[in-house]
Write an enzyme that holds these catalytic residues in place. Structure first.
Site, PDB file in Angstrom:
ATOM      1  N   ALA A  65       0.865  -1.178   0.000  1.00 48.67           N
ATOM      2  CA  ALA A  65       0.000   0.000   0.000  1.00 48.67           C
ATOM      3  C   ALA A  65       0.903   1.230   0.000  1.00 48.67           C
ATOM      4  CB  ALA A  65      -0.890  -0.009   1.235  1.00 48.67           C
ATOM      5  N   GLY A 108       0.820  -5.023   1.144  1.00 42.62           N
ATOM      6  CA  GLY A 108      -0.462  -5.158   0.461  1.00 42.62           C
ATOM      7  C   GLY A 108      -0.332  -5.812  -0.908  1.00 42.62           C
ATOM      8  N   GLU A 111      -0.345  -9.392  -0.136  1.00 42.06           N
ATOM      9  CA  GLU A 111      -1.710  -9.741   0.290  1.00 42.06           C
ATOM     10  C   GLU A 111      -2.660  -9.801  -0.903  1.00 42.06           C
ATOM     11  OE1 GLU A 111      -1.573  -6.545   3.161  1.00 42.06           O
ATOM     12  OE2 GLU A 111      -1.864  -7.976   4.803  1.00 42.06           O
ATOM     13  N   GLU A 131       5.734  -4.891   6.815  1.00 41.31           N
ATOM     14  CA  GLU A 131       5.070  -3.822   7.572  1.00 41.31           C
ATOM     15  C   GLU A 131       5.720  -3.585   8.934  1.00 41.31           C
ATOM     16  OE1 GLU A 131       3.568  -6.325   6.003  1.00 41.31           O
ATOM     17  OE2 GLU A 131       1.727  -5.662   4.997  1.00 41.31           O
TER      18      GLU A 131
HETATM   19  N1  DAK Z   1       4.534   3.161  -1.017  1.00 39.29           N
HETATM   20  C1  DAK Z   1       4.870   4.314  -1.624  1.00 39.29           C
HETATM   21  N2  DAK Z   1       5.953   4.446  -2.401  1.00 39.29           N
HETATM   22  C2  DAK Z   1       6.729   3.374  -2.555  1.00 39.29           C
HETATM   23  C3  DAK Z   1       6.437   2.123  -1.968  1.00 39.29           C
HETATM   24  C4  DAK Z   1       5.276   2.050  -1.152  1.00 39.29           C
HETATM   25  N3  DAK Z   1       4.859   0.909  -0.570  1.00 39.29           N
HETATM   26  N4  DAK Z   1       7.413   1.264  -2.301  1.00 39.29           N
HETATM   27  C5  DAK Z   1       8.254   1.929  -3.101  1.00 39.29           C
HETATM   28  N5  DAK Z   1       7.857   3.187  -3.261  1.00 39.29           N
HETATM   29  C6  DAK Z   1       8.492   4.251  -4.047  1.00 39.29           C
HETATM   30  C7  DAK Z   1       9.717   4.799  -3.342  1.00 39.29           C
HETATM   31  O1  DAK Z   1       9.344   5.759  -2.386  1.00 39.29           O
HETATM   32  C8  DAK Z   1      10.471   5.387  -4.506  1.00 39.29           C
HETATM   33  O2  DAK Z   1       9.867   6.604  -4.837  1.00 39.29           O
HETATM   34  P1  DAK Z   1      10.768   7.945  -5.107  1.00 39.29           P
HETATM   35  O3  DAK Z   1      11.593   8.116  -3.890  1.00 39.29           O
HETATM   36  O4  DAK Z   1      11.595   7.582  -6.315  1.00 39.29           O
HETATM   37  O5  DAK Z   1       9.773   9.027  -5.342  1.00 39.29           O
HETATM   38  C9  DAK Z   1      10.181   4.413  -5.617  1.00 39.29           C
HETATM   39  O6  DAK Z   1       9.002   3.719  -5.254  1.00 39.29           O
HETATM   40  C10 DAK Z   1      11.280   3.373  -5.825  1.00 39.29           C
HETATM   41  O7  DAK Z   1      11.532   2.772  -4.586  1.00 39.29           O
HETATM   42  P2  DAK Z   1      12.998   2.648  -3.950  1.00 39.29           P
HETATM   43  O8  DAK Z   1      13.861   3.788  -4.362  1.00 39.29           O
HETATM   44  O9  DAK Z   1      12.823   2.407  -2.498  1.00 39.29           O
HETATM   45  O10 DAK Z   1      13.506   1.326  -4.682  1.00 39.29           O
HETATM   46  P3  DAK Z   1      14.532   0.239  -4.151  1.00 39.29           P
HETATM   47  O11 DAK Z   1      14.802  -0.654  -5.300  1.00 39.29           O
HETATM   48  O12 DAK Z   1      15.702   0.913  -3.471  1.00 39.29           O
HETATM   49  O13 DAK Z   1      13.749  -0.549  -3.009  1.00 39.29           O
HETATM   50  C11 DAK Z   1      11.817  -1.727  -2.086  1.00 39.29           C
HETATM   51  C12 DAK Z   1      12.629  -1.333  -3.361  1.00 39.29           C
HETATM   52  C13 DAK Z   1      10.557  -2.422  -2.562  1.00 39.29           C
HETATM   53  C14 DAK Z   1      12.652  -2.714  -1.263  1.00 39.29           C
HETATM   54  C15 DAK Z   1      11.525  -0.450  -1.252  1.00 39.29           C
HETATM   55  O14 DAK Z   1      10.933   0.551  -2.108  1.00 39.29           O
HETATM   56  C16 DAK Z   1      10.591  -0.705  -0.118  1.00 39.29           C
HETATM   57  O15 DAK Z   1      10.990  -1.204   0.942  1.00 39.29           O
HETATM   58  N6  DAK Z   1       9.321  -0.309  -0.278  1.00 39.29           N
HETATM   59  C17 DAK Z   1       8.330  -0.398   0.773  1.00 39.29           C
HETATM   60  C18 DAK Z   1       7.850  -1.804   0.952  1.00 39.29           C
HETATM   61  C19 DAK Z   1       6.856  -1.927   2.106  1.00 39.29           C
HETATM   62  O16 DAK Z   1       7.194  -1.579   3.248  1.00 39.29           O
HETATM   63  N7  DAK Z   1       5.643  -2.357   1.801  1.00 39.29           N
HETATM   64  C20 DAK Z   1       4.571  -2.434   2.813  1.00 39.29           C
HETATM   65  C21 DAK Z   1       3.773  -1.146   2.858  1.00 39.29           C
HETATM   66  S1  DAK Z   1       2.465  -1.217   4.087  1.00 39.29           S
HETATM   67  C22 DAK Z   1      -5.156  -2.872   4.286  1.00 39.29           C
HETATM   68  C23 DAK Z   1      -4.770  -2.947   2.941  1.00 39.29           C
HETATM   69  C24 DAK Z   1      -3.430  -2.900   2.634  1.00 39.29           C
HETATM   70  C25 DAK Z   1      -2.492  -2.707   3.611  1.00 39.29           C
HETATM   71  C26 DAK Z   1      -2.861  -2.652   4.932  1.00 39.29           C
HETATM   72  C27 DAK Z   1      -4.232  -2.704   5.297  1.00 39.29           C
HETATM   73  N8  DAK Z   1      -6.559  -2.961   4.686  1.00 39.29           N
HETATM   74  C28 DAK Z   1      -7.501  -3.490   3.608  1.00 39.29           C
HETATM   75  C29 DAK Z   1      -6.930  -2.863   6.023  1.00 39.29           C
HETATM   76  C30 DAK Z   1      -1.093  -2.688   3.200  1.00 39.29           C
HETATM   77  C31 DAK Z   1      -0.101  -2.100   3.898  1.00 39.29           C
HETATM   78  C32 DAK Z   1       1.233  -2.071   3.272  1.00 39.29           C
HETATM   79  O17 DAK Z   1       1.448  -2.608   2.205  1.00 39.29           O
END
Ligand code: DAK
Length: 257
Positions: A65, A108, A111, A131
């Site tokens: 997300a 997400g 998921e 997360e």
């Molecule tokens: N959200 C927003 N932007 C994201 C993103 C994300 N999840 N993942 C990557 N990006 C963006 C980065 O900010 C970056 O943007 P700029 O800085 O260039 O503007 C761009 O994508 C490229 O990312 P990186 O520069 O970080 O690329 P790397 O290759 O260095 O790293 C990575 C890739 C995937 C390892 C890293 O980006 C990363 O750790 N991303 C976050 C992964 C994460 O933590 N995902 C979980 C998010 S929480 C629900 C529904 C859904 C959810 C919860 C509840 N309900 C129905 C109740 C879901 C929650 C989540 O998913």
């Protein structure tokens, strides 16, 4: 219908919805989820379509997300979030849904893939629930579906310690159907989709319902549901057609009735 954050196309009887926010690694926000679910529902309602695919791009299925959109959220804003409501729409899709996953399927994104009926993964696919690194935990099924797929011990590691699963590990644990080279993952998903889309539609629909009931019910109730759905299929034109085709050594001509 045209969309801003996803692309759609069809290949024979397969409807394909591609998340298209490559700069943000396909992070899922309310608009993406709204468009994705609207496209899936449109395919679901289309008699010419027998199977659906959700995909991303080679680098990311979806990296979760949108963290930037969630950073300032409160419990009440999450409760009222238009993004959250979208997730429940996927459960109402009656046709089979395949996730064609390459690159990151995180949070997400993981998921979403696990909420699909089958997953075809590219060799570069990585599945994870990171997360915990954001100070939260999975909220769209990660603790439940991941645990059912890989078992308690590994799920604890994935969710509590942010460990990623490689595509081959995910296959080993039964999370994904198969792993193919990156250049083939979408073709492979379409091939599987075409095969399923050629089957008797009502039987496919009820069989999907019966399998998904495994996660909602006990064995006796599941067996009983299966039996009732099985009997019900004898009221379909396609049951008569399928059995007649077998007996007369000809291919069946499914009517979806
Ligand atoms: N959200 C927003 N932007 C994201 C993103 C994300 N999840 N993942 C990557 N990006 C963006 C980065 O900010 C970056 O943007 P700029 O800085 O260039 O503007 C761009 O994508 C490229 O990312 P990186 O520069 O970080 O690329 P790397 O290759 O260095 O790293 C990575 C890739 C995937 C390892 C890293 O980006 C990363 O750790 N991303 C976050 C992964 C994460 O933590 N995902 C979980 C998010 S929480 C629900 C529904 C859904 C959810 C919860 C509840 N309900 C129905 C109740 C879901 C929650 C989540 O998913």
């Amino acid at each position: 219908m045209s969309y801003d954050h996803i692309l759609t196309h069809t290949d024979g009887r397969v409807g394909i919805a591609q998340i298209n926010r490559p700069k943000a690694l396909n992070a899922l926000n309310a608009d993406v989820m709204m468009e994705l679910m609207t496209a899936l529902e449109a395919f679901n309602a289309d008699e010419a379509i027998g199977c659906l695919i959700i995909t991303g791009n080679e680098r990311a299925f979806a990296a979760g997300a949108d963290i930037k959109a969630m950073a300032e959220a409160t419990p009440v804003s999450m409760l009222n979030s238009p993004m959250i409501d979208q997730w429940d729409r996927l459960q109402k899709i009656t046709k089979p849904v395949i996730a064609a996953v390459s690159g990151y399927a995180l949070g997400g994104g993981c998921e979403l893939a696990m909420a699909c009926d089958m997953i075809i993964a590219s060799e570069s696919a990585q599945f994870g629930q990171p997360e915990i690194n954001l100070g939260v935990m999975p909220g769209a099924g990660g603790t439940q579906r991941m645990t059912r797929a890989v078992g308690k011990a590994l799920a604890m590691e994935i969710v509590l310690n942010g460990r990623f699963l490689s595509a081959h590990e995910a296959q080993h644990y039964g999370l994904v159907n198969r792993v193919v080279p990156v250049e083939l993952y979408l073709d492979e998903a379409i091939k599987l989709g075409q095969q399923i889309a050629e089957r008797a539609p009502v039987a496919v629909r009820l069989a999907k319902e019966a399998i998904n009931a495994v996660f909602e019910t006990n064995l006796q109730s599941g067996l009983s549901l299966e039996r009732r759905l099985f009997y019900m299929l004898f009221a379909t034109v396609d049951q008569k057609e399928g059995m007649d085709a077998f007996i007369n050594k000809r291919p069946p001509d499914w009517k979806g009735e």
